[in-house]
Design a protein around this motif. Structure first.
Motif, PDB file in Angstrom:
ATOM      1  N   ARG A 257      26.985  23.677  55.412  1.00 32.84           N
ATOM      2  CA  ARG A 257      25.977  22.903  54.691  1.00 32.84           C
ATOM      3  C   ARG A 257      25.221  23.833  53.754  1.00 32.84           C
ATOM      4  O   ARG A 257      25.155  25.046  53.986  1.00 32.84           O
ATOM      5  CB  ARG A 257      24.989  22.255  55.665  1.00 32.84           C
ATOM      6  CG  ARG A 257      25.590  21.234  56.621  1.00 32.84           C
ATOM      7  CD  ARG A 257      24.479  20.553  57.392  1.00 32.84           C
ATOM      8  NE  ARG A 257      24.961  19.781  58.516  1.00 32.84           N
ATOM      9  CZ  ARG A 257      25.257  18.491  58.468  1.00 32.84           C
ATOM     10  NH1 ARG A 257      25.122  17.831  57.325  1.00 32.84           N
ATOM     11  NH2 ARG A 257      25.666  17.850  59.551  1.00 32.84           N
ATOM     12  N   PHE A 258      24.621  23.266  52.720  1.00 33.92           N
ATOM     13  CA  PHE A 258      23.821  24.052  51.775  1.00 33.92           C
ATOM     14  C   PHE A 258      22.689  23.176  51.261  1.00 33.92           C
ATOM     15  O   PHE A 258      22.847  21.969  51.065  1.00 33.92           O
ATOM     16  CB  PHE A 258      24.688  24.558  50.610  1.00 33.92           C
ATOM     17  CG  PHE A 258      25.543  23.501  49.969  1.00 33.92           C
ATOM     18  CD1 PHE A 258      25.062  22.727  48.916  1.00 33.92           C
ATOM     19  CD2 PHE A 258      26.832  23.271  50.422  1.00 33.92           C
ATOM     20  CE1 PHE A 258      25.848  21.751  48.333  1.00 33.92           C
ATOM     21  CE2 PHE A 258      27.631  22.285  49.843  1.00 33.92           C
ATOM     22  CZ  PHE A 258      27.131  21.522  48.791  1.00 33.92           C
ATOM     23  N   GLY A 259      21.527  23.787  51.061  1.00 32.15           N
ATOM     24  CA  GLY A 259      20.346  23.045  50.649  1.00 32.15           C
ATOM     25  C   GLY A 259      20.010  23.244  49.187  1.00 32.15           C
ATOM     26  O   GLY A 259      20.616  24.051  48.482  1.00 32.15           O
ATOM     27  N   ASN A 260      19.003  22.498  48.724  1.00 29.71           N
ATOM     28  CA  ASN A 260      18.596  22.569  47.322  1.00 29.71           C
ATOM     29  C   ASN A 260      17.326  23.382  47.119  1.00 29.71           C
ATOM     30  O   ASN A 260      16.611  23.175  46.133  1.00 29.71           O
ATOM     31  CB  ASN A 260      18.415  21.159  46.746  1.00 29.71           C
ATOM     32  CG  ASN A 260      17.203  20.441  47.325  1.00 29.71           C
ATOM     33  OD1 ASN A 260      16.894  20.609  48.504  1.00 29.71           O
ATOM     34  ND2 ASN A 260      16.528  19.638  46.517  1.00 29.71           N
ATOM     35  N   ALA A 261      17.021  24.306  48.030  1.00 27.50           N
ATOM     36  CA  ALA A 261      15.901  25.218  47.805  1.00 27.50           C
ATOM     37  C   ALA A 261      16.092  25.903  46.457  1.00 27.50           C
ATOM     38  O   ALA A 261      17.193  26.363  46.134  1.00 27.50           O
ATOM     39  CB  ALA A 261      15.819  26.248  48.919  1.00 27.50           C
ATOM     40  N   THR A 262      15.033  25.972  45.673  1.00 28.04           N
ATOM     41  CA  THR A 262      15.131  26.460  44.299  1.00 28.04           C
ATOM     42  C   THR A 262      14.035  27.493  44.053  1.00 28.04           C
ATOM     43  O   THR A 262      12.846  27.177  44.190  1.00 28.04           O
ATOM     44  CB  THR A 262      14.985  25.291  43.304  1.00 28.04           C
ATOM     45  OG1 THR A 262      15.999  24.320  43.586  1.00 28.04           O
ATOM     46  CG2 THR A 262      15.129  25.758  41.870  1.00 28.04           C
TER      47      THR A 262
END
Length: 488
Positions: A257-262
């Motif tokens: 899984r991968f998140g959209n932390a920016t």
């Protein structure tokens, strides 16, 4: 003292090492992993990255192994951008697993003379006016290296960035994507399969060795918390709900899984410490741009840092790395956030927005091309600080040169290239630059009146003069000033 220590032996660090070695700069790469990671976060090389590889003479192995895809997606929209309309020798994206990309880049870096130490982790650093002391944990215990400059290419959790006190502001994850590298008994046809709707979106891309990558997102993955480890059964259920089939998936090689932390580093340079790649910018992997932007960071930085160490750089050259690449990173974050919003636009209004934009890509070529140039990084330009020729700061296309050569070939030594279109004898020697005569560019209106153009080692226009410029302005290369060829 080491000239340059690079923390991180991923694509960005390895390419930067090779760029520094092109100028003869001693460099040591410290990579924490004893062996290359078997899984590939990235899968795509974009046109500008292929151009960069080409003008260092190393594109062919990548092209020979990668799969050419003549289109690209923006935000997972149904209609894809046509890369065939782009002014580049490489009007396609190249599907090649990151593990293989890293293997080729490491071979290039080592062949160029870079020292790559695996199993060595940077644990801290302290800089002063003369250099940087780098604390390292190695297989045989801790030790210290002394370097003139240190570059952090050590990822989103960069030790170098933290030790240098560089802030990394941004936003935390609010949604999570998922991927699986699996075997499919009934794979979809074509280079790329995509399906999207209120239930989510999914893409399926073939990989080597009979494996397919399945990547996507769905409403169940929204929220600030990581939704747990991905299982094959969970992936099968998500894909079936979106696509109506699981394509006969089995034998998972990797589930993640991968998140959209920016986030973006507040500064790409702090004294003798610099950042590049994921250490400088963190974002959702929309469009597969992360690895590409890292290599482009390294290409911008390499020649500037080498010239600084050689004592040939004009004042402010190294600072221009932040000035030029930080806005590119900010635009990257804007683009990936916009694409994330489109991927998660699952309400009726959101679906209508996707349909509208997808239709524009299909029916308005200028819109499609603008998005493609942006995604591929062919549109990246560095605005000059003072009034200059309109081409200044823009990427130079692969111009035809006299004698059957071309600009990308001329850029292989990593020096400035002066291109003379006047048809008069060009100067044979110019300090800091290689000189080439060239025929008038055909089919490129922006270049139609250019008499001379100075191209930087990273392929961008440093200076240009045209027929309205009767005095033949002075141009610079590595801090040396010289005049364009005289007018007839």
């Amino acid at each position: 003292m080491e000239h340059v220590v690079i923390a991180g032996g991923g694509p960005t660090g390895l390419w930067l090492a090779a760029e520094l070695r092109l100028a003869g700069t001693p460099v040591t790469v410290l990579e924490v992993l004893h062996e290359r990671a078997p899984h590939s976060k990235a899968l795509t090389l974009h046109p500008r990255t292929l151009e960069i590889l080409a003008f260092r003479g190393v594109a062919e192995p990548f092209l020979a192994e990668g799969r050419r895809i003549p289109s690209g997606h923006f935000g997972g929209l149904d209609e894809r951008m046509d890369f065939g309309a782009l002014d580049t020798p490489y009007p396609f994206t190249l599907a090649l697993p990151q593990a293989r990309t890293e293997e080729l880049l490491e071979a290039h870096a080592v062949a160029s003379g870079a020292a790559v130490r695996r199993g060595h982790r940077v644990t801290g650093l302290a800089q002063d006016t003369d250099g940087v002391s780098v604390a390292v944990a190695g297989p045989d215990g801790p030790y210290t290296l002394r370097a003139a400059y240190v570059v952090g290419c050590d990822g989103t959790r960069s030790t170098v960035r933290e030790a240098a006190g560089i802030a990394f502001p941004g936003t935390d994850a609010t949604t999570w994507g998922w991927l699986g590298d699996v075997v499919l008994d009934a794979p979809p046809e074509g280079a790329v399969y995509a399906a999207s709707g209120p239930a989510g979106g999914v893409m399926v891309v073939p990989m080597p060795d009979g494996v397919h990558r399945i990547v996507g997102g769905d409403p169940d993955s929204n929220g600030p918390d990581h939704p747990g480890e991905l299982t094959l059964d969970a992936l099968r259920a998500k894909v079936t709900r979106i696509a109506g089939t699981d394509f006969g998936m089995r034998d998972p090689r990797w589930l993640s899984r991968f998140g959209n932390a920016t986030r973006q580093a507040a500064a790409y340079r702090e004294g003798r410490v610099l950042l590049a790649g994921d250490a400088a910018h963190m974002h959702y992997p929309a469009g597969g741009v992360g690895l590409n932007v890292g290599l482009q960071d390294a290409t911008n930085l390499g020649w500037k840092l080498a010239a600084t160490l050689a004592g040939t750089a004009p004042d402010g050259l190294l600072d221009s790395y932040h000035a030029e690449r930080h806005p590119v990173g900010a635009d990257l974050l804007l683009s990936t956030r916009a694409q994330t919003a489109l991927m998660n636009a699952r309400s009726p209004e959101g679906q209508d927005l996707r349909t509208l934009l997808s239709g524009l890509i299909a029916t308005v070529p200028a819109f499609s091309r603008s998005l493609a140039e942006r995604l591929s990084a062919l549109a990246v330009a560095y605005p000059p600080a003072s009034p200059a020729h309109p081409l200044t700061g823009h990427r130079a296309p692969n111009l035809e040169l006299a004698g059957g050569s071309d600009l990308f070939t001329a850029l292989r030594p990593g020096r400035y290239v002066l291109v003379d279109f006047t048809g008069t004898p060009a100067p044979t020697q110019v300090p800091g630059a290689d000189v080439y005569a060239a025929p008038r560019p055909d089919g490129r209106p922006a270049w139609s009146t250019v008499r001379t153009a100075l191209i930087r080692p990273d392929g961008h226009v440093a200076r240009a003069s045209d027929e309205a410029d009767t005095d033949g302005p002075a141009l610079r290369a590595d801090g040396a000033t010289f005049e364009t060829s005289p007018r007839p």
